[in-house]
Each structure stands twice: as structure tokens, then as C-alpha cells.
Design a protein around this motif. Sequence first.
Motif, short mmCIF file in Angstrom:
data_model
loop_
_atom_site.label_atom_id
_atom_site.label_comp_id
_atom_site.label_asym_id
_atom_site.label_seq_id
_atom_site.Cartn_x
_atom_site.Cartn_y
_atom_site.Cartn_z
N VAL A 7 0.85 -1.16 -0.06
CA VAL A 7 0.13 0.17 -0.01
C VAL A 7 1.04 1.30 0.07
O VAL A 7 1.71 1.42 0.94
CB VAL A 7 -0.98 -0.15 1.22
CG1 VAL A 7 -1.74 1.55 1.33
CG2 VAL A 7 -1.95 -1.39 1.23
N ASP A 8 0.81 2.16 -1.05
CA ASP A 8 1.67 3.26 -1.12
C ASP A 8 0.62 4.43 -1.34
O ASP A 8 0.10 4.75 -2.33
CB ASP A 8 2.54 3.10 -2.60
CG ASP A 8 3.12 4.49 -2.56
OD1 ASP A 8 3.40 5.23 -1.65
OD2 ASP A 8 3.76 4.54 -3.67
N GLY A 9 0.09 4.96 -0.19
CA GLY A 9 -0.99 6.13 -0.33
C GLY A 9 -2.38 5.41 -0.76
O GLY A 9 -2.92 4.42 -0.48
N GLU A 10 -2.77 6.14 -1.75
CA GLU A 10 -4.01 5.48 -2.41
C GLU A 10 -3.74 4.15 -3.26
O GLU A 10 -4.82 3.52 -3.89
CB GLU A 10 -4.44 6.54 -3.47
CG GLU A 10 -5.20 7.73 -2.73
CD GLU A 10 -6.09 7.65 -1.89
OE1 GLU A 10 -7.11 7.02 -2.29
OE2 GLU A 10 -5.89 7.86 -0.60
N VAL A 11 -2.64 4.09 -3.55
CA VAL A 11 -2.17 2.65 -4.70
C VAL A 11 -1.99 1.62 -3.78
O VAL A 11 -1.41 1.45 -2.93
CB VAL A 11 -0.66 3.19 -5.26
CG1 VAL A 11 -0.50 2.06 -6.21
CG2 VAL A 11 -0.88 4.24 -5.98
N VAL A 12 -2.84 0.51 -4.16
CA VAL A 12 -2.86 -0.88 -3.38
C VAL A 12 -2.38 -1.89 -4.73
O VAL A 12 -3.24 -1.84 -5.65
CB VAL A 12 -4.16 -1.03 -2.89
CG1 VAL A 12 -3.96 -2.60 -2.36
CG2 VAL A 12 -4.56 -0.41 -1.92
N ILE A 13 -1.29 -2.69 -4.55
CA ILE A 13 -1.04 -3.77 -5.52
C ILE A 13 -0.71 -4.83 -4.56
O ILE A 13 0.09 -4.89 -3.74
CB ILE A 13 0.47 -3.16 -6.01
CG1 ILE A 13 0.34 -1.70 -6.58
CG2 ILE A 13 0.70 -4.20 -7.38
CD1 ILE A 13 1.86 -1.35 -7.10
N SER A 14 -1.24 -5.86 -5.43
CA SER A 14 -1.18 -7.35 -4.63
C SER A 14 -0.59 -8.31 -5.41
O SER A 14 -1.37 -9.31 -5.53
CB SER A 14 -2.43 -7.71 -4.03
OG SER A 14 -3.45 -7.41 -4.82
#
Length: 224
Positions: free
Chosen positions: A67-74
Motif C-alpha cells: 500500500v502506497d498511499g492510494e495505490v494498492v498492489i497485490s
Amino acid sequence: MAYSGEDKKEKLKLYSYWRSSCGHRVRIALSLKGIEYEYIPVNLLKGDQFNPDFMKINPMGTVPALVDGEVVISDSFAIIMYLDEKYPEPPLLPRDLHKRALNYQAASIISSGIQPHQNLAIIRYIEEKTNAEEKINWINNAITKGFTALEKLLVNCAGKYATGDQVYLADLFIATQIHTAVIKFKIDVEPYPTLAKCYESYNELSVFQDSIPAKQPDAPTPTS
Ligand SMILES: N[C@@H](CCC(=O)N[C@@H](CS)C(=O)NCC(=O)O)C(=O)O
């Protein structure tokens, strides 16, 4: 170059599990690039990956997730490519197109040809449907097939590391896959001399040493 503080308002959050090889790859990428992050453990053995709060972050119910602020990568591959584009130094992809393709290929062999076969959910299912011996055979076959392919792929281009004398994308996947094979599944890497040599080189680097599962905050304390 280290990326700490001034590039980011908020620290990145990494949801992971100490023993996850996919999480391990991402830790190496973060460490190589000198990125500070908050580590949030997700206990896979207790089923925390299926907790509704975590499922909102990753509906696949797997780690890692970033999670990078508003960015979510999984997905570890996507996370690593995101980090490489956002924090370009040191680069994880070589300029040479052939070497670049070899890096993608090696990463893909591991992320789609080996890791899914040794994943907790799959091996639990196999053991449930058959027995513990079949589960071990299944894991051994997947790792042997993948390592044999990787050895052939890299034998003529490896240096200290998988595609030369610099650490690139392939190394993150190879280091963590070998670590899992050797430490968790007790598989010998000796039959794959190119991979074995790379593994030795990784073990000499502090970014690789500090990222190993046993050194993570959620790893069990060793008993003497
Ligand atoms: N393609 C995904 C795979 C993620 C994955 O399978 N993660 C494993 C740990 S390495 C997991 O969370 N397994 C949980 C489960 O099987 O329930 C990635 O590279 O991130």
C-alpha cells in the motif's frame, strides 16, 4: 541512492508473512532500493489472509500486498515493477534487450511455473486428497522441473548473478525460490551449478541476508 522520507509523505506498507517467498522477493527489492517501509504481518497458517479487512486489500487472499498511499498492489511481480519504475535506482532491468527478456523469463518460470505448485493452499489440498508423501512428490517435481529449466536458461549468461555481475529482477526470484527449496523443502541445489553459484553470491550480500524469512519480525524465535 536510498529513498527515505523526502520522496514520500507516508511510509509504504508491506503486508507479508515471514515465510512467504513472494513477500521475500519484495523485501529484497525494497532493501536494494533503500526504501523504508512498514511491515504488517499476515499469519497465513492462522488464515489471516482470509480476514475480511485483508480481503479488501487483496481479494485473492494472498501476500504480499503493498500500500502506497492510494495505490494498492497485490502481486509480487507487479509490486516489484511498480517499485522499479517509481524508484529507478538501482535498476532491476538491464538495458540489453536479450538480458531483459531472460530476466522476465526466469521470473516468470518461478512465479507461474514453480511457486503456485508449492503454495500453502495447493499443498494442503493435495495432502488432504492424497497423503503427505504425494504432497512432497508434487513439490519436488515442480521444483526439479523449474530448476532444470532455469539452469539451462542461465548457464551461458550468468556471472556472479543470474544474468551477469549485477543484481537484476531474476535474482530476486531465484534467491527466494532457492531459499525456500533449500531451507523449507530440504531440496539440494548442487545438481544445478549455475543456480548454486548464484545462491552463494546472494548469501554474501547484506540486502539478501537481511531479507531472509528467519530475520522477519513475525518469524518464530528459534529455540535452543
Ligand atoms: N502471484 C502472487 C502469488 C501470491 C501467493 O501465492 N502468495 C502465497 C505466499 S508466497 C500466499 O499468500 N498463500 C496463501 C494461501 O495459500 O492461502 C504473487 O506473486 O504475489
